[in-house]
Design an enzyme around this catalytic site. Structure first.
Site, PDB file in Angstrom:
ATOM      1  CD  GLU A 123      40.933 -33.832   7.240  1.00 35.20           C
ATOM      2  OE1 GLU A 123      40.119 -33.454   6.389  1.00 35.20           O
ATOM      3  OE2 GLU A 123      40.734 -34.812   7.983  1.00 35.20           O
ATOM      4  CG  HIS A 135      38.385 -29.472   9.864  1.00 38.63           C
ATOM      5  ND1 HIS A 135      39.698 -29.810  10.136  1.00 38.63           N
ATOM      6  CD2 HIS A 135      37.933 -30.452   9.037  1.00 38.63           C
ATOM      7  CE1 HIS A 135      40.011 -30.916   9.495  1.00 38.63           C
ATOM      8  NE2 HIS A 135      38.945 -31.330   8.824  1.00 38.63           N
ATOM      9  CG  HIS A 210      38.300 -35.272   2.070  1.00 40.61           C
ATOM     10  ND1 HIS A 210      38.305 -33.950   1.668  1.00 40.61           N
ATOM     11  CD2 HIS A 210      38.368 -35.239   3.431  1.00 40.61           C
ATOM     12  CE1 HIS A 210      38.362 -33.164   2.715  1.00 40.61           C
ATOM     13  NE2 HIS A 210      38.408 -33.922   3.792  1.00 40.61           N
ATOM     14  CG  ASN A 213      33.687 -34.723  -0.241  1.00 41.04           C
ATOM     15  OD1 ASN A 213      32.505 -34.509  -0.030  1.00 41.04           O
ATOM     16  ND2 ASN A 213      34.127 -35.789  -0.900  1.00 41.04           N
ATOM     17  N   GLY A 242      29.002 -43.105  -1.913  1.00 39.49           N
ATOM     18  CA  GLY A 242      27.798 -42.683  -2.600  1.00 39.49           C
ATOM     19  C   GLY A 242      27.141 -41.476  -1.968  1.00 39.49           C
ATOM     20  CG  ASP A 267      36.866 -38.541   6.403  1.00 43.74           C
ATOM     21  OD1 ASP A 267      37.747 -38.264   7.247  1.00 43.74           O
ATOM     22  OD2 ASP A 267      36.040 -37.706   6.002  1.00 43.74           O
ATOM     23  CG  LEU A 300      28.171 -35.091   4.544  1.00 43.47           C
ATOM     24  CD1 LEU A 300      28.713 -35.424   3.159  1.00 43.47           C
ATOM     25  CD2 LEU A 300      27.427 -36.291   5.115  1.00 43.47           C
ATOM     26  N   GLY A 302      32.996 -36.542   8.559  1.00 44.77           N
ATOM     27  CA  GLY A 302      33.605 -37.845   8.366  1.00 44.77           C
ATOM     28  C   GLY A 302      32.623 -38.781   7.679  1.00 44.77           C
TER      29      GLY A 302
END
Length: 372
Positions: A123, A135, A210, A213, A242, A267, A300, A302
């Protein structure tokens, strides 16, 4: 060991649910799914729940207390695999988050050293800084000819290689060359417009990482990567916790994409399968609290999610049946791969790994055929 008949459960073969069925196993091989145990079979009555193929996860960054990035070795991979098998995932793509060229090459070498590994997911690092998420931005860089050649070579040595790239950072020609070499190219961490993304899909990208996102969102005049994904024929991963995606967005994706095109990913990070409350990624602390993993600024990083939990969430809030939710963690992700083998399916005459899903779908226990 002889013929064993597992009764007392519904059986999901990876695509379809068989109500009150009997799963036949002989010497680790699926011998069939039938309505009643044949004469001579050793009958084992299971607790209530669902018998299903071992779960398939195409985005697993860590587990068992370790991150693949921290030590990209075969030993790390074995520890991650063991942790996720304890959560019901029997086939997975260990995932390297954006890192240096040296770490990327070490990760590929570690994957090649384990011939039974389903493959790897890289990724990054060829992503968009504007949509970097957790990242490390300083490590994101364009794809060079040397990078491309190394990835093409790795695709020949690994069973499967998935690579997430940004459509505006990697050219359509590079995507076409990667695809021709056997790489599963997925678009993600991209701020590209609809036309650029559509061109990347046309060049051979077959997946989105994903969905919703870290990507250009949907607007009625600027549909972005979300729009290109929902409008196109490719597959897409979903983090169904969620937190990463609102249930309404999950339901919209389900109504838009054909059955089998959407699959669930965990993830997962280092905390998977542990009680850890924090860990480090590229020198930055990530905290676990309230079902979330976040950097200090709240980004966020993961997900604190297992595939059984994702299945349960989709079945309750994602607008799909339990049958389809389980397929989204078995046959659907397996269908994205070039060489899935028997992963994600219970096929008569083929070796199988079986999990027992609890009635609420939140737990999965891998069955040992020799301990039944």
């Amino acid at each position: 060991m002889g013929l064993i008949a597992l009764t007392g459960c519904d059986v999901h073969d990876g695509t379809q649910m068989h109500a009150a069925a009997v799963l036949l196993i002989e010497d680790g091989v699926c011998a069939g799914i039938v309505t009643q145990a044949p004469k001579g079979a050793e009958v084992r009555r299971m607790p209530a729940g669902i018998l299903a193929p071992g779960l398939v996860d195409l985005q697993v960054n860590g587990g068992g207390g370790v991150m693949f990035n921290d030590a990209p070795t075969a030993q790390t991979l074995r520890r991650m695999i063991a942790a996720h098998r304890g959560l019901g995932t029997t086939a997975m793509l260990p995932t390297l988050i954006t890192d240096t060229a040296a770490v990327t090459r070490a990760a590929i070498a570690a994957g090649v050293a384990l011939p039974d590994l389903l493959g790897l997911h890289l990724e990054g690092p060829h992503l968009s800084v504007a949509r970097k998420g957790a990242h490390e931005g300083s490590l994101i860089r364009p794809m060079t000819e040397d990078d491309l050649n190394h990835l093409c070579d790795a695709a020949q040595k690994l069973r499967n290689l998935m690579v997430t790239v940004a459509a505006e950072t990697v050219s359509a020609d590079q995507i076409a060359r990667l695809t021709a070499a056997g790489v599963v190219v997925s678009l993600g961490h991209s701020n590209a417009d609809f036309d650029t993304c559509a061109a990347a899909f046309a060049a051979g990208a077959g997946c989105t990482t994903h969905l919703f996102n870290a990507m250009s969102g949907f607007g009625h005049r600027a549909p972005g990567l979300v729009g290109a994904t929902l409008d196109g024929a490719g597959a897409a991963g979903l983090i169904a916790d969620g937190i990463h995606v609102h249930p309404a967005a999950l339901r919209m994706a389900v109504r838009t994409k054909v059955r089998g095109a959407l699959f669930l990913v965990s993830d997962a990070m280092a905390v998977a399968g542990t009680d850890l409350t924090d860990f480090m990624l590229n020198g930055r602390q990530i905290t676990r609290a309230g079902g979330q993993l976040t950097l200090a600024d709240g980004t966020l990083a993961g997900a604190d999610l297992s595939l059984p939990q994702a299945i349960a969430f989709m079945a309750e809030h994602g607008g799909v049946t339990r049958e389809r939710a389980i397929a989204m963690a078995t046959s659907a992700p397996a269908g994205v791969l070039r060489r899935p083998g028997t992963a994600g399916h219970l096929c008569p005459g083929q070796a199988c790994e079986v999990v027992h899903l609890s009635p609420d779908l939140l737990q999965a226990r891998l069955l040992d055929p020799f301990a039944l």
